[in-house]
Write an enzyme that holds these catalytic residues in place. Structure first.
Site, short mmCIF file in Angstrom:
data_model
loop_
_atom_site.label_atom_id
_atom_site.label_comp_id
_atom_site.label_asym_id
_atom_site.label_seq_id
_atom_site.Cartn_x
_atom_site.Cartn_y
_atom_site.Cartn_z
N LYS B 87 0.65 -1.27 -0.02
CA LYS B 87 0.14 0.17 -0.22
C LYS B 87 0.84 1.12 0.02
O LYS B 87 0.39 2.21 -0.51
CB LYS B 87 -1.16 0.02 1.09
CG LYS B 87 -1.91 -0.85 0.85
CD LYS B 87 -2.94 -0.42 -0.05
CE LYS B 87 -3.89 -2.25 -0.31
NZ LYS B 87 -4.77 -1.34 -0.93
N GLU B 109 -9.75 6.64 2.02
CA GLU B 109 -10.60 5.97 2.68
C GLU B 109 -10.15 4.20 3.41
O GLU B 109 -8.88 4.46 2.96
CB GLU B 109 -11.88 5.00 2.06
CG GLU B 109 -11.38 4.34 1.14
CD GLU B 109 -10.12 4.59 -0.11
OE1 GLU B 109 -10.26 6.09 -0.50
OE2 GLU B 109 -9.86 3.70 -0.72
N SER B 380 1.41 -10.02 -0.98
CA SER B 380 0.49 -8.19 -0.33
C SER B 380 1.47 -7.39 0.59
O SER B 380 0.90 -6.50 0.68
CB SER B 380 -0.09 -7.76 -1.51
OG SER B 380 -0.60 -8.50 -0.45
C1 PLP Z 1 -1.37 -7.21 2.07
C2 PLP Z 1 -2.83 -6.29 1.64
N1 PLP Z 1 -3.21 -7.21 0.04
C3 PLP Z 1 -3.77 -6.82 -1.33
C4 PLP Z 1 -4.85 -5.97 -0.75
C5 PLP Z 1 -6.24 -5.59 -1.73
O1 PLP Z 1 -5.90 -4.23 -2.44
P1 PLP Z 1 -6.17 -4.35 -3.94
O2 PLP Z 1 -6.43 -5.93 -4.54
O3 PLP Z 1 -6.38 -3.07 -4.43
O4 PLP Z 1 -4.17 -4.81 -3.98
C6 PLP Z 1 -4.72 -5.34 0.63
C7 PLP Z 1 -5.92 -3.87 1.10
O5 PLP Z 1 -5.98 -3.42 2.40
C8 PLP Z 1 -4.13 -5.40 0.96
O6 PLP Z 1 -3.81 -4.96 2.50
#
Ligand code: PLP
Lengths: 254, 397
Positions: B87, B109, B380
């Site tokens: 993020k 948000e 992620s």
């Molecule tokens: C660790 C992590 N992965 C994935 C996401 C999903 O978001 P996005 O699909 O925009 O990557 C989030 C959202 O809060 C997250 O915290």
């Protein structure tokens, strides 16, 4: 009844238009509309409630939620509108996804069949409106655009070119809701936005006094929503007070 | 590349917002075009990403996982970025852009609080007032993240309208922006919303895929056969995928939250798989795939992972799924939880529940051979934030 005919009629009498907004399905909409028209509303905007109303403040959000909780949906909406027996132009106000999901052409047809002659979509800027505008024209319906205090230059010109029915001038940056101060920007916007299409000012107007000052600044009408909805939400002598407030505001537009 | 002037990806995307926001979006688009290739802006962003954020993140060969599944598994370690997730790539980029635009206040948000936390970090570091909208339900579910944001000087505003979750927090952030467009910057948390946001957020997240490309070439001398990423709004997925889109031999899997099954009740979906089973509609300013009822009312979504719990998905992903370039798949809550435990035990890495969905797809698909020999999984985020939620779930099992 077409919106333009209404404005011609009002112009003849040198009156400003009172355009009343309520959310359909919050309370007894039939009775509510009759009370508003009896009080002097010239045009009625009937909100079709959407789950995620991003342009609305707390008062109308709550009204929308009550209507949804009471089971309002587009099918019931058009049934209800069809049965309304009032002699003023009716305008639907809703968000784009409900129109998109029903199908743009179907939605315009349903409007026309149920006696609606105008559509306001707060999340549909002119850039995205071409297709719906086509179906509106085919069905004898005005697509009404909003002009904000920060709408300027070529975008403003574009809106002025497309606008039919009336132009909805947003009195201030923000969402719907009654405000004590109907911003100074109202006069600034009215001075700036020159067009033959009638100009109605909305967002924040809740009293005869405010309506009078907007009318004096050159508006052809005022749009009042949250102040009526406060009355509906109170549940106290709803029709009597709606009629009284409509009549107070209307008398300041003469 | 796929983008036309008006911010469309095929027929998806666009700008379905109140008139008040149109001039603000125009201003944003112009500013982004002006600064994105500006050498000072790029230098400053690179500096923050490196010295504040910890980039580049490693591409790690997960040896034991590879052995178990019989193919070579690499993990892109976004869990090691400051704040514990990808993020920050986006919030640093956008906060810096806001600063270059002369805005003094950031609005955001947040669902679980990950994006809110990353915004709080960027806001504190760049000295900007920061206010974050968060569903009242989520503020209770994620108390520690509320406290984290507050520690960094961010004001967290609980949202009590609608379903009191992420979609309502976005509604409220948009309402705030409508009222304060002149001095405030809306820092959206994923590749969703009206144009130009899906493009801006994607560009800032592409640092993930660009690094993967370089790292895999160094380690393997070739591109991977497949890349797997979880998709909520889709920012980590598109950021990882985008640099590989021209490489049609590389399969791109976007794993959505299957929740407790791909079904719906009247008011809510039991999943968050908008890309897989959603229908076309318009939500939060963009035409995309959304979860909605037959009338077009937005359905609440569900997932064990708060970060995937959203009723829409980025319009570019909707487009790429339709053209067949990316493959939408899903993993259910229970499968994600199993993958969460597996990575923790086998590799000593506790993954975020969101990322656990991507890992779960490895477990589901490894045997079929569709993943090929070399697979990159975007990890992620890290799972420390999820321990309470997992404890609760495991207790229920
Ligand atoms: C660790 C992590 N992965 C994935 C996401 C999903 O978001 P996005 O699909 O925009 O990557 C989030 C959202 O809060 C997250 O915290």
């Amino acid at each position: 009844m077409r919106i333009s005919d209404k404005f011609i009629e009002l112009k003849g009498r040198k009156e400003g238009a009172l355009i009343a907004y309520v959310c359909t399905g919050d309370g007894d909409t039939g009775e509510i509309v009759h009370a508003l028209v009896k009080g002097g509303a010239d045009i009625v905007e009937l909100g079709l409630p959407f789950s995620d109303p991003i342009a609305d403040g707390p008062t109308i959000q709550a009204s929308i939620q009550r209507a949804l909780d009471a089971g309002m949906n587009p099918d019931k909406y058009f049934d209800m509108v069809r049965k309304l027996d009032v002699d003023v132009p009716l305008v639907v106000m809703t968000y784009y996804n409900l129109i998109f999901k029903r199908g743009l052409e179907q939605f315009a047809k349903d409007c026309s069949d149920s006696g609606i002659t105008g559509i306001i979509v707060p999340d549909l800027p002119p850039e995205e409106s071409g297709e719906l505008a086509g179906y509106c024209e085919k069905n004898g319906i005005d697509l009404i655009f909003l002009v904000a205090p920060n709408t300027k230059g070529s975008r403003l010109e574009d809106i002025l070119k497309r606008g039919t029915g009336f132009l909805y001038l947003v009195s201030r940056l923000g969402v719907t809701g009654a405000r004590a101060d109907v911003a100074l920007s109202t006069k600034e916007v009215l001075d700036r936005v020159k067009t033959d299409t009638p100009r109605a000012v909305g967002f924040g107007i809740s009293s005869g006094e405010q309506a009078a000052s907007v009318f004096k600044s050159g508006a052809d009408g005022v749009i009042v929503g949250s102040a009526f909805i406060d009355i509906i939400a109170s549940g106290q002598d709803v029709t009597g007070r709606l009629q009284a407030l409509a009549s107070e505001i209307k008398s300041s537009l003469r | 590349m796929n983008i036309t002037k008006k911010g469309k990806f095929g027929r998806f995307g666009g700008q379905f917002v109140p008139e008040v926001l149109m001039p603000a979006l125009e201003e944003l688009e112009e500013a982004y075009e002006r600064f994105k290739d500006n050498p000072d802006f790029k230098k400053e962003l690179d500096y923050y990403l490196r010295d504040f954020g910890g980039r580049p993140s490693p591409l790690y060969h997960a040896r034991r996982l590879s052995e178990k599944y019989g193919l070579k598994v690499y993990l892109k370690r976004e869990d090691l970025i400051h704040g514990g997730a990808h993020k920050l790539n986006n919030t640093l980029g956008q906060a810096l852009l806001a600063k270059y635009m002369g805005k003094r206040r950031l609005i955001a948000e947040t669902g679980a609080g990950q994006h809110g936390t990353a915004t709080a970090m960027a806001g504190a570091n760049l000295g900007m007032d920061t206010e974050v909208y968060m569903g009242a339900k989520d503020t209770r579910r994620q108390r520690m993240n509320v406290y984290r944001m507050e520690l960094m000087g961010t004001k967290v505003i609980p949202v009590t309208s609608g379903s009191q979750t992420l979609k309502d927090a976005i509604n409220e952030a948009l309402r705030d922006w409508v009222s304060n467009v002149e001095d405030s910057y809306y820092l959206i948390g994923s590749v969703v919303g009206p144009h130009p946001y899906p493009t801006i957020v994607r560009d800032f997240q592409c640092v993930i895929g660009n690094e993967v490309r370089q790292q895999i070439m160094e380690k393997e001398g070739r591109l991977p056969d497949s890349i797997i990423a979880c998709a909520g709004g889709g920012s980590n997925a598109i950021g990882t995928f985008h640099p590989f889109i021209p490489d049609t031999d590389v399969k791109l899997f976007a794993v959505e939250a299957g929740g407790s099954g791909l079904k719906c009740t009247d008011k809510a979906a039991l999943h968050s798989a908008s890309l897989s089973v959603g229908e076309e509609g318009v939500l939060h300013g963009a035409r995309t795939k959304i979860l909605q009822d037959p009338y077009g009312q937005i359905l609440e979504s569900h997932s064990v992972s708060a970060g995937l719990d959203y009723s829409g998905v980025g319009p570019e992903l909707a487009y790429l799924a339709e053209t067949g370039r990316i493959l939408p798949v899903n993993a259910e809550d229970s499968e994600a939880l199993a993958a969460f435990h597996e990575l923790s035990r086998m590799e000593g890495i506790i993954p975020a529940l969101e990322s656990s969905h991507a890992l779960a797809y490895l477990a589901k698909a490894a045997d079929s051979g569709e993943l090929g020999d070399i697979v990159v999984i975007n990890l992620s985020g890290r799972g420390d934030k999820d321990l309470e939620a997992v404890l609760e779930k495991v207790g229920q099992l």
